[in-house]
Design a protein around this motif. Structure first.
Motif, short mmCIF file in Angstrom:
data_model
loop_
_atom_site.label_atom_id
_atom_site.label_comp_id
_atom_site.label_asym_id
_atom_site.label_seq_id
_atom_site.Cartn_x
_atom_site.Cartn_y
_atom_site.Cartn_z
N MET A 1 65.71 31.36 50.01
CA MET A 1 66.72 30.46 49.12
C MET A 1 67.60 31.34 47.98
SD MET A 1 67.37 26.82 50.98
CE MET A 1 65.96 26.49 51.46
N ASP A 2 68.46 31.25 47.46
CA ASP A 2 68.87 31.52 46.10
C ASP A 2 68.62 30.82 45.33
OD1 ASP A 2 69.77 34.47 47.38
OD2 ASP A 2 71.53 33.63 47.87
N LYS A 3 68.35 30.92 44.11
CA LYS A 3 68.22 30.15 42.86
C LYS A 3 69.16 30.20 42.25
CE LYS A 3 63.21 30.85 42.64
NZ LYS A 3 62.10 30.89 41.74
N CYS B 1 72.57 26.02 29.93
CA CYS B 1 71.18 25.38 29.17
C CYS B 1 69.95 26.13 29.92
CB CYS B 1 70.75 23.92 29.21
SG CYS B 1 69.84 23.43 30.49
N GLY B 2 69.82 27.45 31.28
CA GLY B 2 68.84 27.82 31.11
C GLY B 2 68.75 27.29 32.18
N TYR B 3 68.48 25.99 32.51
CA TYR B 3 67.54 25.69 33.78
C TYR B 3 68.20 26.44 35.09
CZ TYR B 3 67.22 22.04 37.73
OH TYR B 3 66.80 21.26 38.17
N VAL B 4 67.00 26.60 35.66
CA VAL B 4 66.99 26.88 37.11
C VAL B 4 66.59 26.08 37.95
CG1 VAL B 4 66.44 28.92 38.74
CG2 VAL B 4 66.13 29.47 35.63
N TYR B 5 67.78 25.85 39.04
CA TYR B 5 68.12 25.46 40.07
C TYR B 5 67.19 25.96 41.14
CZ TYR B 5 68.65 22.81 44.37
OH TYR B 5 68.23 21.76 45.62
N ASN B 6 66.18 25.33 41.36
CA ASN B 6 65.61 26.33 43.00
C ASN B 6 65.23 25.19 44.03
OD1 ASN B 6 63.17 26.82 44.35
ND2 ASN B 6 61.66 27.06 43.11
N PRO B 7 66.06 25.77 45.53
CA PRO B 7 66.01 24.94 46.41
C PRO B 7 64.20 24.56 46.78
CG PRO B 7 66.57 27.28 46.92
CD PRO B 7 66.47 27.33 45.24
N GLU B 8 63.10 25.53 46.93
CA GLU B 8 62.33 24.94 47.37
C GLU B 8 61.50 23.50 46.35
OE1 GLU B 8 59.29 28.46 47.36
OE2 GLU B 8 61.29 29.45 48.11
N GLY C 1 64.00 21.93 44.90
CA GLY C 1 65.85 20.37 44.94
C GLY C 1 65.28 20.18 43.44
N ASP C 2 65.93 19.53 43.29
CA ASP C 2 66.21 18.45 41.66
C ASP C 2 65.53 16.83 41.48
OD1 ASP C 2 67.02 17.23 40.03
OD2 ASP C 2 69.09 17.10 39.78
N PRO C 3 64.15 16.74 41.47
CA PRO C 3 63.72 15.53 41.56
C PRO C 3 64.15 13.45 41.33
CG PRO C 3 62.87 17.03 40.55
CD PRO C 3 64.13 17.25 40.55
N ASP C 4 65.12 14.06 40.69
CA ASP C 4 66.39 13.47 40.75
C ASP C 4 66.85 12.57 41.88
OD1 ASP C 4 64.41 12.16 38.80
OD2 ASP C 4 65.68 13.07 36.62
N GLY D 1 64.64 21.93 49.63
CA GLY D 1 64.90 22.26 50.81
C GLY D 1 66.42 22.48 50.67
N THR D 2 66.75 21.97 49.80
CA THR D 2 67.89 22.19 50.02
C THR D 2 69.03 22.88 49.28
OG1 THR D 2 67.90 20.10 49.94
CG2 THR D 2 70.58 20.21 48.71
N ALA D 3 69.56 23.24 50.03
CA ALA D 3 70.08 24.86 49.37
C ALA D 3 71.66 24.47 48.66
CB ALA D 3 71.34 25.29 50.34
#
Length: 51
Positions: free
Chosen positions: A1-3, A9-16, A18-21, A26-28
């Motif tokens: 899955m793509d990041k 701000c440079g935050y990277v969403y990593n689907p592996e 997710g966003d803890p909040d 595992g969500t694309a």
């Protein structure tokens, strides 16, 4: 899955991880609701670019 990176701000969403909040691991990026925002700065989903 793509990041995806927040262009504000440079935050990277990593689907592996997710966003803890708000997004389960595992969500694309494409499957995140459109009203989701960057957990670091609050930027909209539209402010993210695929890396």
């Amino acid at each position: 899955m793509d990041k995806y990176e927040c262009t504000v701000c440079g935050y990277v969403y990593n689907p592996e991880k997710g966003d803890p909040d708000d997004v389960a691991a595992g969500t694309a990026f494409e499957d995140i609701p459109d009203d989701w925002g960057c957990p670091t700065c609050g930027a909209s989903k539209d402010d993210f670019e695929k890396i």
